[in-house]
Scaffold this motif. Structure first.
Motif, short mmCIF file in Angstrom:
data_model
loop_
_atom_site.label_atom_id
_atom_site.label_comp_id
_atom_site.label_asym_id
_atom_site.label_seq_id
_atom_site.Cartn_x
_atom_site.Cartn_y
_atom_site.Cartn_z
N GLY A 147 50.02 49.77 68.91
CA GLY A 147 51.10 49.27 68.37
C GLY A 147 51.22 47.82 69.15
O GLY A 147 50.78 47.43 70.36
N ILE A 148 51.72 46.77 68.24
CA ILE A 148 51.98 45.43 68.90
C ILE A 148 53.31 45.21 68.62
O ILE A 148 54.34 45.85 68.13
CB ILE A 148 51.12 44.39 68.33
CG1 ILE A 148 50.92 44.55 66.80
CG2 ILE A 148 49.65 44.71 68.84
CD1 ILE A 148 50.25 43.63 66.05
N GLY A 149 53.97 44.08 69.16
CA GLY A 149 55.38 43.47 69.00
C GLY A 149 55.69 42.04 68.34
O GLY A 149 56.28 41.34 69.02
N ALA A 270 61.19 42.23 68.53
CA ALA A 270 59.84 42.54 67.92
C ALA A 270 60.19 43.92 67.13
O ALA A 270 61.14 44.19 66.83
CB ALA A 270 59.23 43.47 68.92
N ALA A 271 59.11 44.28 66.21
CA ALA A 271 58.94 45.03 65.17
C ALA A 271 59.55 46.28 65.39
O ALA A 271 60.00 47.09 64.47
CB ALA A 271 57.57 45.41 64.46
N TRP A 272 59.63 46.87 66.61
CA TRP A 272 60.07 48.11 66.96
C TRP A 272 61.59 48.10 67.10
O TRP A 272 62.30 48.98 67.37
CB TRP A 272 59.65 48.77 68.34
CG TRP A 272 59.39 47.70 69.58
CD1 TRP A 272 58.31 47.13 69.79
CD2 TRP A 272 60.50 47.39 70.28
NE1 TRP A 272 58.63 46.18 70.91
CE2 TRP A 272 59.66 46.45 71.28
CE3 TRP A 272 61.75 47.67 70.65
CZ2 TRP A 272 60.56 45.74 72.26
CZ3 TRP A 272 62.36 47.10 71.46
CH2 TRP A 272 61.76 46.17 72.17
N PHE A 273 62.26 46.94 67.09
CA PHE A 273 63.71 46.81 67.56
C PHE A 273 64.41 47.09 66.15
O PHE A 273 65.58 47.88 66.41
CB PHE A 273 63.94 45.36 67.65
CG PHE A 273 65.41 45.29 68.44
CD1 PHE A 273 65.94 45.61 69.68
CD2 PHE A 273 66.55 44.55 67.53
CE1 PHE A 273 67.05 45.63 70.10
CE2 PHE A 273 67.66 44.69 67.99
CZ PHE A 273 68.15 45.31 69.23
N VAL A 373 58.02 41.03 56.44
CA VAL A 373 58.46 39.96 57.57
C VAL A 373 57.50 40.02 58.91
O VAL A 373 56.81 39.12 59.29
CB VAL A 373 59.72 39.76 57.93
CG1 VAL A 373 60.00 38.51 58.78
CG2 VAL A 373 60.65 39.51 56.71
N PHE A 374 57.38 41.29 59.31
CA PHE A 374 56.55 41.44 60.67
C PHE A 374 55.21 41.25 60.49
O PHE A 374 54.38 40.91 61.20
CB PHE A 374 57.01 43.07 61.24
CG PHE A 374 58.49 42.97 61.74
CD1 PHE A 374 58.64 42.29 63.01
CD2 PHE A 374 59.52 43.57 61.16
CE1 PHE A 374 59.94 42.41 63.47
CE2 PHE A 374 60.90 43.52 61.68
CZ PHE A 374 61.07 43.01 62.77
N ILE A 375 54.57 41.75 59.29
CA ILE A 375 53.45 41.68 59.13
C ILE A 375 52.69 40.19 59.07
O ILE A 375 51.91 39.72 59.51
CB ILE A 375 52.86 42.47 57.59
CG1 ILE A 375 52.98 43.93 57.68
CG2 ILE A 375 51.44 41.95 56.98
CD1 ILE A 375 52.86 44.54 56.49
#
Lengths: 436, 313
Positions: A147-149, A270-273, A373-375
């Motif tokens: 995973g990345i952020g 980040a994408a996990w938020f 959006v995150f991609i």
């Protein structure tokens, strides 16, 4: 806020652990694992510590399918991550652990992780180049990315509509929107500037092509106060000086109350938020949407606050088995959907990025497919950030300095200079080469 | 002791009491634990403080633990933030310890008089917070210190008082408040127990001489329990220098407590967050020595005052 039961004198605990480590180094307690063919009668045991939601089910699935490699999972909470190093130095600790890629170089330099190149070299093509680079040092691979952020901005659609403010696309527009919002309603702020939250600083300086570290031949360079960081420092200083932001510490009950009562109109993270926001502000379902992180003048860059990796620790007796499990957990086709949906991870794998699970509509965000959006954020993140040896030290120092900034004792620029100096001195004290 | 007149039967001697090693057997468990859990760790910390993990170049070629002499101590003394923690905890102690001892002594004296009804209940109430682990206490108070979740602060806000217990100037005293709440009870119990052992005839004599309750308390009871007061004061001062739990927990709700707010927190930050156990060992040795010096100063000051008091009689 988690209760952390700490010993009264962690010093002694660490000291004891260190002696054990020193003894092991001196060869008194060192013993190399037997490398031999495994008998099929006795399964290999692998102890794995991690924090991603839903890992329990994936471990159970693996154990059912692989009777000869049995994984014991321990969910990390509180300060478990801070115990790992002392445990490794004392000759114990798990075989596999999840950690932030920011901490990995320090683990490599102090020889707490094993080189797993021979077991995972074939996986490289399935990972994004940036994430693979974050686990590779000196031509060797020390972990499997998980995973990345990539960053984006979550914003309150209703508040922006009510005051007829355009959602900002550049940081210039962002400052204007911040001023407009305050003028329209003094109770509302564009954002909360948490002096204790490293990730929000990291994603913006990475967007500005800054890096805390660089490599110059056989020496490290330190860039805590480089041009990119100074740009972000000035922006944050403006927000602070003009009272355009609240300065509550993130994750506290106080912080969530500011989110829930509408004091804060945007959160860039980040994408996990997004899933955490949905969990902690369930009453605001449908009032949020996700927009790209505002950009700097003359650039389309987005930012990233860092990813994680699963690494094989020094004392693992069966690195091959441990690496085999890590490779399956993070990279196989079977696990991607669970990691994305239950785990809330933004994938660092090609098969994860291609997974339909990534493109689900999200009810909390008004039915938006937020990962689009995150991609694009991940695609626009510059590859300028370099991981380095004393991330933990810099993080502690800079956050202490940021707290003084928020108290009005100094400016962000001064905080960067103080931290830069301390970071260089710390590296030199470890015997590392620093190119000034 | 009374003078023995005619002895009856000679007392049976405990078998083995004559053997020279008996006392050592009895004291062995203590000595063993003392060595394993106090002396050995101190030794380990001192040894560790003289070494450092050294790498070269970029650091990827391996590392080794090398003897560096007093380098770690020089680094610790060059760390202004670490040093700043000492005056901070001393200031904290200068306020917190006297307040705590005064309240604990006052309560103990009150419980020792016949004036208090339902004594057991009140003693239990005062003592109860001590049964709450300090980490939990800090969590509890942490909620009471946050405006949006604290009924106390909401009440103050309702009457127009905006108090922020976590602001930079006040947060130290908010920490002191937690430790007062936790520790007054145990100190009160120790002083109360000491008062119980004072012979009651002295109070009779005082009353016959016409001393009031207050005068009896100040001029007879307190001097009689001065050893207990010294003991509790000393352990409070040592606890103050090692302040860690409360600020470490409150750190999760306010950024006004930096990672090196107290010496013990700075040690934790150096060892765990900064990943340098050798530097942390040097800091720990410095903190240990500082604690020793302060303890000796308190003992010396006490000896002077008791001597003066003895001369005055």
């Amino acid at each position: 806020m988690t209760a952390q039961d700490r010993t009264r004198r962690p010093v002694f605990r660490v000291a004891t652990a260190m002696t054990a480590g020193a003894l092991a180094l001196a060869g008194i307690a060192a013993c190399s694992p037997e490398e031999g063919p495994r008998t099929s009668t006795e399964p290999v045991e692998v102890d794995f510590w991690g924090w991603v939601p839903g890992l329990e089910d994936l471990v159970t699935q693996w154990n059912d399918e692989n009777p000869d490699i049995q994984v014991n999972f321990h969910r990390m909470t509180g300060d478990d991550g801070q115990k790992v190093e002392a445990a490794v130095d004392a000759g114990s600790g798990p075989d596999l652990v999840q950690l932030s890629t920011h901490d990995l170089p320090d683990y490599v330099i102090s020889e707490r992780v094993q080189d797993i190149t021979e077991y995972v070299a074939d996986d490289e093509d399935n990972y994004t180049p940036a994430s693979w680079a974050s686990v590779s040092f000196d031509g060797r691979v020390f972990g499997v990315p998980q995973g990345i952020g990539p960053a984006a901005t979550m914003y309150r659609t209703d508040i922006f509509a009510e005051h007829e403010i355009e959602v900002p696309t550049t940081w210039e527009e962002y400052l204007d929107a911040a001023r407009e919002l305050q003028a329209a309603d003094p109770e509302r702020y564009i954002a909360n500037l948490s002096p204790s939250e490293m990730g929000q600083w990291l994603q913006e300086i990475q967007q500005a092509e800054s890096s805390w570290y660089g490599i110059d031949g056989d020496a490290w360079t330190v860039g805590v106060n480089d041009a990119g960081s100074q740009l972000v420092a000035q922006r944050w200083q403006t927000l602070l000086d003009e009272d355009l932001v609240t300065t509550e510490q993130m994750w506290t009950p106080e912080y969530w109350s500011l989110v829930n009562d509408g004091t804060i109109a945007t959160i860039s993270y980040a994408a996990w938020f997004p899933s955490i926001l949905a969990e902690n502000a369930s009453g605001l379902s449908g009032d949020w949407a996700v927009a790209p992180l505002p950009t700097n003048a003359g650039s389309d860059n987005s930012g990233d606050s860092g990813g994680a990796a699963v690494v094989v620790l020094k004392n693992a007796e069966n690195p091959a088995a441990a690496a085999e499990f890590a490779s399956w957990l993070n990279g196989s086709d079977e696990t991607q959907e669970a990691l994305i949906t239950v785990g809330g991870l933004f994938p660092s794998t090609q098969n994860g990025l291609a997974s339909p699970a990534l493109l689900q509509e999200n009810e909390f965000y008004g039915g938006q497919v937020i990962n689009e959006v995150f991609i694009s954020s991940a695609e626009n993140t510059p590859a300028t950030w370099v991981e380095g040896p004393n991330f933990g030290f810099i993080q502690t120092t800079i956050l202490d300095e940021f707290a003084r900034v928020v108290n009005g004792e100094q400016t962000f620029l001064e905080a960067l200079d103080v931290t830069q100096e301390a970071a260089v001195a710390d590296l030199q004290a470890r015997g590392l080469q620093v190119a000034e | 002791m009374t003078d023995g007149t005619a002895t009856t039967t000679p007392r049976r001697r405990f078998s083995g009491a004559g053997s020279p090693w008996a006392p050592y057997v009895f004291v062995a468990p203590f000595v063993l634990l003392f060595i394993v859990f106090l002396i050995a760790p101190i030794g380990v910390a001192i040894v560790n403080s003289l070494f450092s993990r050294q790498s070269s170049g970029l650091g990827f070629g391996g590392s080794s633990i090398e003897f560096v002499g007093l380098t770690n101590f020089l680094r610790a003394f060059a760390d202004r933030d670490f040093l700043a923690g000492f005056p901070r905890v001393l200031l904290y102690g200068a306020v917190q310890v006297p307040v705590m001892m005064a309240v604990a002594a006052t309560l103990a004296l009150l419980f020792d008089t016949a004036l208090v009804k339902a004594r057991r209940f009140f003693q239990f109430s005062v003592f109860l917070p001590y049964a709450v682990p300090s980490v939990i206490a800090a969590l509890l108070w942490g909620f009471l210190y946050q405006p949006s979740v604290s009924p106390i602060l909401q009440f103050f806000a309702g009457i127009g008082l905006d108090v922020n217990p976590l602001s930079p100037g006040i947060v130290l005293w908010s920490i002191a408040n937690i430790s007062l709440w936790s520790l007054i009870g145990i100190n009160m119990i120790i002083l109360f127990s000491a008062l119980q052992s004072v012979p009651r005839e002295m109070y009779e004599a005082a009353r016959i001489d016409g001393a009031s309750e207050l005068r009896t308390a100040l001029q007879i009871k307190l001097p009689m329990i001065s050893p207990a007061i010294l003991l509790t004061t000393l352990s409070s001062i040592i606890g103050t220098l090692q302040l860690f739990n409360e600020p470490q927990v409150l750190q999760t709700i306010t950024s006004n407590i930096p990672s090196d707010y107290t010496p013990n927190m700075a040690i934790y930050a150096a060892s765990t967050l900064g990943k340098d156990p050798h530097l942390a060992s040097a800091m720990a040795v410095i903190l240990g020595l500082a604690t020793l010096v302060v303890s000796l100063l308190v003992l010396a000051a006490n000896r002077r005052t008791t001597n003066r008091a003895a001369d005055g009689i």
